[in-house]
Scaffold this active site. Structure first.
Site, PDB file in Angstrom:
ATOM      1  N   CYS A 132      68.562  19.493  34.655  1.00 41.45           N
ATOM      2  CA  CYS A 132      68.111  18.143  34.323  1.00 41.45           C
ATOM      3  C   CYS A 132      67.294  17.777  35.846  1.00 41.45           C
ATOM      4  O   CYS A 132      66.872  16.668  35.823  1.00 41.45           O
ATOM      5  CB  CYS A 132      69.390  17.304  34.175  1.00 41.45           C
ATOM      6  SG  CYS A 132      70.657  17.104  35.588  1.00 41.45           S
ATOM      7  N   ARG A 174      30.518  45.786  44.164  1.00 38.63           N
ATOM      8  CA  ARG A 174      31.095  44.381  43.879  1.00 38.63           C
ATOM      9  C   ARG A 174      32.445  44.605  43.788  1.00 38.63           C
ATOM     10  O   ARG A 174      33.388  45.745  43.393  1.00 38.63           O
ATOM     11  CB  ARG A 174      30.668  44.118  42.391  1.00 38.63           C
ATOM     12  CG  ARG A 174      29.011  44.210  42.438  1.00 38.63           C
ATOM     13  CD  ARG A 174      28.744  43.900  40.984  1.00 38.63           C
ATOM     14  NE  ARG A 174      28.863  42.492  40.549  1.00 38.63           N
ATOM     15  CZ  ARG A 174      28.594  41.956  39.385  1.00 38.63           C
ATOM     16  NH1 ARG A 174      28.142  42.654  38.224  1.00 38.63           N
ATOM     17  NH2 ARG A 174      28.717  40.634  39.005  1.00 38.63           N
ATOM     18  N   MET A 223      35.502  36.801  46.392  1.00 36.45           N
ATOM     19  CA  MET A 223      35.406  37.914  47.060  1.00 36.45           C
ATOM     20  C   MET A 223      33.955  38.588  47.259  1.00 36.45           C
ATOM     21  O   MET A 223      33.059  37.639  46.689  1.00 36.45           O
ATOM     22  CB  MET A 223      36.202  38.924  46.667  1.00 36.45           C
ATOM     23  CG  MET A 223      37.773  38.715  46.795  1.00 36.45           C
ATOM     24  SD  MET A 223      38.960  39.817  46.371  1.00 36.45           S
ATOM     25  CE  MET A 223      38.560  39.938  44.580  1.00 36.45           C
TER      26      MET A 223
END
Length: 937
Positions: A889, A130, A141
């Site tokens: 800003c 895994r 995956m």
């Protein structure tokens, strides 16, 4: 027959049964030590060797398996191949030289521990392979279960388990997963064969297939592998394992994995670990099963028993949603011993991790095994509730609570929700998997979702169940609807991670993806393109567009809902508390970009501490545009003076209203900064009008004069042309008129016993000489107003840093400026050489897909380029003027990741649009309280 079925490990007595994995054998230790000594790197770790803090090396799954092993929880023995091995493989195209020997040593130790060999004929050891990256990437995956089965060992497994059906079911699963994952066979071919087997048997679920049916299916699956992959399914168990490991490495760079990483902003160079774990089986009959559990509800944050369980199944069945699960609470009546043990383990894990835990488990003939735990993904609302709950429980402090939520989650909570009082036609109901109100046209595949979305359509992706290949469509859609699966299915987990609305397991809806339609109870058919609405908070599905109403969180920020009141919304109370934490912690002040009193008042209600950017050019659009046009095109001083005389009282009233709305707070006013073309007639349109008038022999002297003037002032690139300070220097009286309006408005408010705090900002300065000239004129005007009104004014004068030259000469510019405000929109354009209006629509998509950008530099500040100039200018400016006020800003001021950067470089404030103020406040608090080592995503 005497059954000699054995499981990995033995239980000890105690609060709950635990398994203690044996330490590595002396042979393994000796071999690994030799490899480390020879090659300098250790690539494989037994589960007994790691811990939860080694995520970088062992990945999230491997680190947490090691942690659970250390806690004495029942974890099947196994080992983890590190992310470093994956990186070597991806960089060189080959596994590290030492890796095979290290894997062999750990496999030998595992076989000794289990008393059986991988894939041996009579009593085979089977393992899973895994993936497990540092950050959770659910379903992106690869995983392969039941490795070690072959034509020979399947018979031994059947004999040892005393269950022929189980053995052949496991074998067909291996061939199916291996064929798709490792050999690249189209998974639909296996699904079609499985469906055909069920049809032939006249059953609807795979558990109704008998051993004989599964044997035939295995034969068919092997034929599919041979035909599609050009080779036989491998019978050598070690070859199976090695190929599976390589496939997991390769899966790090699949298109879906890269797309998910871009979406979640996960770095692409981390690599994945690989976990090799001895198999335990949930498909051994009704006393076996598999499930996913949460220590709290990931959708709401409420405490309780949450999760899904599926009898006689393997783990992939749950997350794939191919069979509908039962609620985890039902496990108590199915297997009370395992249920009680699981509840104890869940409490242990939550207290240990001090967070919501997501757990995968398998029950093998009444014996509970823990296969995974991780800090669970959750909805935005759950994140805020859980953070405050954990503070109340004394598990975390306020600083850590701020790390458990994000500005992006707060923004999600501010989205509208469906109007409960509206007339609606409900057509179904499923599981509320991820909240929100989503409306769009039904589409039945990811390709169509992406295509329609790019054409501007809002879509809802409708599937029986999603799989990782649907990721691009899930990203493109407003929401996801599935007829199968539960809160732990692929669709639910991925949607929660992305903040997408999702309803799963709407069983009454019959989804036909081939015919692109959905049949609802009563026989009504929803065709592709029909509008539907889904409510991820209730699980309800509606036909047509349902109207939306403001979020209670927005109502709270607007002051229309009060936290702490008896009937206060629980979510609002949690948000209120987290925002209070943030406001106490943050150093950065948060201002608003606002150009009128209405926006200013809203910003103030949202917590703005002033206005950081008032764009005065916005005040001259609409009815006033003609006045500015006349000013720019004036041929004589008298015409210019007349235009300025008309503009002055209008400007003064604008500022009086702003100062009134923001009384006692700073208001930074940027003098006119329009690209010139915004205030001139369109040259093409004007040319057509003149040509038509000439052809008709109509009077057109004014239009002709105007066209000549527009030709004279026409610019190829207005964004880099006559604008900002350049316009103020070229058109006499323009900036002085604005300064006079500001000064007169401030004097009027001050004489009315108010507290106006005006700051005058000169835009697009590239050299200190420009600023010095404008400042000298401004100081003279201010002095004249003070004399005329008898009022002493304190008006700060500063500049925007929005050109690379301004940043590079900031030390000089600071001699004439009392403050800097970084205009990061223009600074990004000029640093990159991008025209924002053009590039985002032309090639940014390709740049994002190719990984050149992780995210648009207009969305999150480019720290290496633009950010370096901000840092340099801030340091140089303060070296010249230590009390120099620094702010930003541009739209980056409201971007969560950028706010952290601005905190780091020492700015005093950020400024953003009113609705982003709460997000900026939260992120400023998070930046100030950020603790090292927190990996909460």
């Amino acid at each position: 027959m005497t059954r000699r079925w054995t499981s990995p490990g033995a239980f000890d007595l105690g609060m709950f049964p635990v398994v203690r994995a044996a330490t590595a054998s002396s042979r393994e230790s000796r071999t690994v030590s030799e490899n480390v000594e020879t090659h300098g790197t250790k690539f494989v770790y037994d589960f007994t060797e790691g811990n939860k803090d080694l995520k970088d090396l062992l990945g999230g799954k491997g680190a947490n398996l090691a942690e659970m092993t250390n806690l004495g929880l029942p974890v099947p023995p196994g080992f983890t191949i590190t992310t470093e091995a994956c990186k070597v493989y991806l960089e060189s195209g080959a596994e590290p030289v030492a890796l095979r020997d290290e894997v062999s040593a750990h496999l030998d130790a595992l076989e000794t521990r289990m008393g059986k060999k991988l894939g041996q004929a009579d009593d085979p050891l089977l393992v899973s392979v895994r993936s497990g990256a540092k950050f959770s990437m659910p379903g992106m995956m690869d995983t392969v279960l039941n490795i070690g089965l072959s034509d020979k060992s399947v018979k031994g497994l059947a004999e040892q388990a005393g269950d022929e059906r189980f053995a052949w079911d496991s074998y067909r699963r291996l061939i199916q997963m291996f064929g798709k994952t490792v050999l690249g066979v189209d998974g639909e071919l296996f699904e079609e064969a499985l469906d055909a087997a069920k049809d032939a048997k006249k059953v609807t679920v795979d558990t109704d297939l008998e051993a004989a049916d599964l044997k035939k299916l295995v034969t068919k699956f092997k034929r599919i592998v041979k035909a599609e992959a050009g080779r036989d399914f491998p019978q050598d168990p070690r070859e199976q394992m090695d190929l599976a490991i390589e496939a997991v490495f390769n899966s790090w760079n699949t298109d879906r994995a890269k797309l998910y990483r871009r979406q979640e902003r996960i770095p692409g160079d981390l690599g994945t670990a690989v976990n090799v774990c001895s198999m335990v089986f949930g498909n051994l009959g009704p006393d076996s099963g598999t499930g996913v559990a949460f220590t709290r509800d990931p959708a709401s944050g409420h405490q309780g028993v949450y999760g899904d369980y599926l009898q006689n199944a393997q783990g992939e069945d749950v997350v794939a949603g191919i069979r509908n699960t039962v609620p985890l609470a039902e496990l108590e009546s199915i297997d009370k011993k395992s249920y009680d043990q699981l509840m104890q383990i869940m409490e242990t894990l939550e207290n240990h991790y001090k967070d919501l835990c997501d757990i995968e488990f398998t029950i093998e003939r009444g014996q509970l095994w823990m296969l995974q735990t991780r800090v669970g993904k959750r909805t935005a609302g759950a994140a805020f509730r859980i953070a405050t709950q954990l503070v109340d429980q004394g598990l975390i402090d306020e600083a850590e609570a701020l790390q458990r939520v994000t500005g992006a989650q707060l923004a999600q909570l501010m989205f509208p929700k469906f109007d409960e009082d509206a007339k609606v036609e409900q057509i179904g109901r499923g599981i509320a998997a991820s909240p929100g109100a989503a409306v769009g046209k039904a589409v039945f595949d990811s390709y169509t979702a992406v295509k329609w979305s790019r054409s501007g359509e809002k879509v809802i992706l409708v599937r029986r169940e999603t799989n990782p290949d649907d990721l691009d469509g899930m990203i493109a859609a407003e929401g996801i609807l599935t007829s199968r699966g539960g809160k732990t299915s692929h669709a639910a987990v991925v949607a929660r991670g992305m903040g997408k609305t999702c309803v799963c397991g709407a069983e009454e809806l019959e989804v036909d993806t081939k015919r692109r339609r959905m049949t609802v109870p009563g026989g009504h058919v929803v065709e592709e393109g029909d509008v539907i609405s889904i409510d991820g908070s209730s699980g309800k599905v509606y036909l047509g567009e349902v109207p939306v109403v403001p979020s209670p969180v927005v109502e709270y920020f607007e002051g229309r809902m009060h936290a702490g009141a008896q009937d206060a919304d629980e979510l609002v109370e949690a948000v209120h508390r987290i925002m209070a934490f943030a406001d106490r912690k943050r150093r950065l002040r948060v201002r608003a970009n606002a150009d009128n009193a209405e926006d200013a008042l809203r910003a103030r209600r949202f917590g703005a501490q002033g206005i950081g950017l008032c764009r005065t050019e916005h005040m001259f659009l609409g009815d006033r545009r003609e006045l500015v046009e006349r000013l720019i095109l004036a041929d004589t001083e008298a015409e210019r003076e007349e235009s300025l005389k008309e503009l002055l009282p209008l400007q003064k009233q604008d500022f009086v209203e702003l100062f009134s709305a923001m009384d006692g707070l700073p208001v930074t006013i940027r003098l006119l900064d329009p690209p010139l073309h915004e205030f001139l007639p369109d040259i093409t349109e004007l040319s057509v009008r003149v040509a038509l008038a000439e052809s008709r022999q109509e009077p057109h002297e004014n239009e002709l004069r105007l066209l000549q003037a527009v030709h004279r002032l026409h610019e190829q690139n207005p964004m880099l042309g006559l604008r900002g300070v350049r316009l103020g220097l070229v058109i006499p009286g323009l900036f002085t008129m604005q300064v006079r309006a500001i000064a007169e408005a401030a004097a009027e408010r001050k004489n009315a016993k108010a507290d106006p705090r005006a700051e005058i900002m000169i835009p697009l300065v590239g050299t200190v000489q420009e600023l010095e000239i404008v400042r000298e004129e401004a100081d003279q005007v201010i002095a004249e107003v003070e004399a005329a009104t008898g009022t002493k004014l304190k008006l700060a004068i500063g500049t925007m840093i929005e050109l690379p030259r301004a940043a590079l000469t900031a030390g000089q510019i600071a001699e004439a400026a009392e403050f800097f405000s970084f205009g990061t929109n223009d600074l990004t354009q000029t640093v990159w050489g991008f025209s924002r209006d053009d590039v985002e629509a032309s090639f940014f998509t390709a740049y994002l897909e190719k990984g050149i950008f992780g995210v648009s530099p207009f969305e999150t500040i480019d720290k290496d380029g633009v950010g370096s100039l901000v840092r340099l200018a801030a340091e140089a400016g303060r070296k010249t003027r230590p009390d120099l006020k620094l702010g930003v800003c541009g739209e980056h001021g409201g971007d969560p990741e950028s706010v952290h950067f601005f905190h780091e470089v020492g700015l005093d404030y950020v400024s953003c649009s009113p609705f982003r103020i709460p997000v900026a406040r939260l992120e400023a608090g998070r930046a100030a309280s950020e603790s090292t080592g927190s990996d909460h995503r």
